[in-house]
Design a protein around this motif. Structure first.
Motif, mmCIF file in Angstrom:
data_model
loop_
_atom_site.group_PDB
_atom_site.id
_atom_site.type_symbol
_atom_site.label_atom_id
_atom_site.label_comp_id
_atom_site.label_asym_id
_atom_site.label_seq_id
_atom_site.Cartn_x
_atom_site.Cartn_y
_atom_site.Cartn_z
ATOM 1 N N UNK A 253 0.843 -1.191 0.000
ATOM 2 C CA UNK A 253 0.000 0.000 0.000
ATOM 3 C C UNK A 253 0.886 1.251 0.000
ATOM 4 N N UNK A 254 0.417 2.304 -0.682
ATOM 5 C CA UNK A 254 1.146 3.577 -0.691
ATOM 6 C C UNK A 254 0.152 4.726 -0.674
ATOM 7 N N UNK A 255 0.395 5.718 0.178
ATOM 8 C CA UNK A 255 -0.487 6.889 0.265
ATOM 9 C C UNK A 255 0.073 8.032 -0.571
ATOM 10 N N UNK A 256 -0.834 8.819 -1.161
ATOM 11 C CA UNK A 256 -0.423 9.959 -1.982
ATOM 12 C C UNK A 256 -1.283 11.165 -1.654
ATOM 13 N N UNK A 257 -0.616 12.249 -1.283
ATOM 14 C CA UNK A 257 -1.303 13.509 -1.017
ATOM 15 C C UNK A 257 -1.589 14.227 -2.334
ATOM 16 N N UNK A 258 -2.572 15.076 -2.350
ATOM 17 C CA UNK A 258 -2.997 15.703 -3.597
ATOM 18 C C UNK A 258 -4.091 14.868 -4.219
ATOM 19 N N UNK A 259 -3.747 13.665 -4.637
ATOM 20 C CA UNK A 259 -4.766 12.706 -5.080
ATOM 21 C C UNK A 259 -5.594 12.244 -3.895
ATOM 22 N N UNK A 260 -4.976 12.270 -2.692
ATOM 23 C CA UNK A 260 -5.630 11.864 -1.441
ATOM 24 C C UNK A 260 -6.154 10.437 -1.536
ATOM 25 N N UNK A 261 -5.249 9.545 -1.899
ATOM 26 C CA UNK A 261 -5.590 8.148 -2.103
ATOM 27 C C UNK A 261 -4.595 7.220 -1.426
ATOM 28 N N UNK A 262 -5.027 5.977 -1.275
ATOM 29 C CA UNK A 262 -4.138 4.888 -0.885
ATOM 30 C C UNK A 262 -4.177 3.865 -2.007
#
Length: 339
Positions: A253-262
Motif C-alpha cells: 500500500x502507498x499513500x499519496x497527497x494531492x490525489x488523497x488516495x491509498x
C-alpha cells in the motif's frame, strides 16, 4: 481484542502532541484518542519493546528527540536532546543494538544515538550528505528516512539528492558507507519497505508519485532497479508519502497527497513485480502516514490537512480497503504507530 495505537503530528493548530487510543480488532471501532504526552510537533515516533516512547519534538528554537517511559499509568520523561537547529523528519529504533536513527531533513544529516537501559540518549555518530536534484524542492540533500535493511544495515532515503545510502553498522560510532544508489532524477525517494521473505525493497518516491522495486544484494548492499509503478497520476500535483507491506508479502500500500488516495498493489510470488489493483480515497486531505493493525484486518490512515483519521476494513484475501469511519479527529496527524 483491543490493540493500542499511538498518533502524533504537528501542533500548529490545536494538536497537543502524542495521542493514544485502542482499536477493537473484532469490529474496527477506535476509542476516542486521548493525549498521552504533550509535546511540540512530535511528527514521528517509535516505541521500544519495554515501552519507551521515542519522539521527535521542538522546544523554543531548537529541535531533537525525547524519551518517555509509557509503561505505567503516567508517562515519565527519561531524557531529551534539543541540541539541533530543527527537529528531525523521521526516527527509528533498532532494538537489536539499542540505537536511534534520526534523519534531519533540513540539516542534511542522520544522527546515530545509543539508548541506555535507563532511557538516556548517548550520542554515537552522524553522517552528513551533499548533493541536490533537478526540482526546486531538491535544492540540497534532504534525508527523509533512516531505518534498517532486512539484514540490519542502516538505509537512508535522500529526498533532496535522489539517493539511497546503505551503511555498515559493525561499529555504530564509525558507520561505513557500502552503497550509494542513484535514483531516477527528480523522483525524491522518501520512505521504503523490505519484502518480508524475498530480497526486494519497495521505495515510495515523493515527487514522482512512483514506487520503485529494487533487488537487494545483502553481501554487497547493492540495489538494482527491476520495476516501477505509479502510486498516482499527475505527479505535478501529487506527493507520495508512506508505504507498507503485509506480513505475507502479498500486498503493498502507498499513500499519496494531492490525489488523497491509498494505492493497493499485489506483489508477485518472486517479489520483483507489482500490479496495481486499485486506489481508494483516504476520506480526507493530505494522507501522510498509515499503518496496518497487528491482525492486518484494518488499515488506519492519518489525513494531515483535514485533521482526521480514517479506519479501513481490509479484505484479507484480496487486499481491498473499505472505509468504516472517517470522523476521528486528531489535528495535523502525520504518524500512526501500533504498539
Amino acid at each position: 481484542m483491543f490493540e493500542k495505537v499511538l498518533f502524533s503530528g504537528y501542533t500548529n493548530k490545536s494538536g497537543k502532541g502524542v495521542y493514544s487510543a485502542e482499536l477493537n480488532s473484532d469490529n474496527g471501532e477506535l476509542s476516542t484518542p486521548k493525549v498521552l504526552v504533550e509535546l511540540n510537533s512530535p511528527t514521528y515516533i517509535d516505541v521500544t519493546n519495554d515501552m519507551k516512547l521515542i519522539a521527535l519534538a521542538k522546544k523554543d528554537d531548537r529541535g531533537g528527540i525525547v524519551v518517555y517511559d509509557i509503561s505505567g499509568d503516567e508517562p515519565k520523561l527519561l531524557d531529551e536532546d534539543y541540541s539541533e537547529q530543527t527537529s528531525p523528519s523521521y526516527v527509528k529504533f533498532d532494538a537489536s543494538r539499542n540505537l536511534i536513527f534520526s534523519a534531519y531533513f533540513h540539516l542534511s544529516k542522520v544522527k546515530i544515538d545509543h539508548l541506555t537501559d535507563d532511557g538516556k540518549i548517548e550520542h554515537y555518530s552522524e553522517v552528513k550528505f551533499e548533493g541536490h536534484g533537478p526540482r526546486v524542492e531538491q535544492d540540497q540533500s534532504k534525508p527523509h528516512f533512516s531505518a534498517l535493511t532486512s539484514d540490519g544495515k542502516l538505509i537512508i532515503c535522500d529526498y533532496g539528492a535522489d539517493r539511497i545510502y546503505i551503511y555498515d553498522l559493525s561499529d555504530p560510532k564509525n558507520p561505513k558507507l557500502m552503497n550509494n544508489y542513484i535514483a531516477p532524477a527528480g523522483y525524491a525517494p522518501r520512505h521504503l519497505v523490505f519484502n518480508p521473505t524475498k530480497p526486494y525493497v519497495y521505495v515510495a518516491c515523493e515527487l514522482s508519485s512512483k514506487v520503485l522495486v529494487m533487488e537487494y544484494n545483502a553481501e554487497t548492499a547493492g540495489l538494482t532497479l527491476v520495476d516501477e509503478v505509479d502510486a498516482a497520476k499527475d505527479e505535478q500535483k501529487n506527493t507520495t508519502a508512506a508505504i507498507r507491506i503485509t506480513k505475507d508479502g502479498k500486498f503493498l500500500y502507498a499513500s499519496t497527497r494531492g490525489a488523497d488516495t491509498i494505492a493497493l498493489f499485489s506483489v508477485n510470488e518472486k517479489g520483483d513485480r507489482l500490479k496495481k489493483i486499485n486506489t481508494t480515497s483516504s476520506d480526507g486531505k493530505g494522507p501522510r502516514d498509515f499503518e496496518l493493525d497487528p491482525s492486518e484486518k484494518y488499515l488506519v490512515a492519518a489525513n494531515q490537512d483535514s485533521d482526521n483519521v480514517t479506519i479501513f476494513k481490509r479484505n484479507m484475501k484480496k487486499g481491498i480497503l473499505t472505509s468504516l469511519e472517517n470522523n476521528i479527529s486528531i489535528p495535523e496527524c502525520v504518524c500512526v504507530h501500533f504498539i
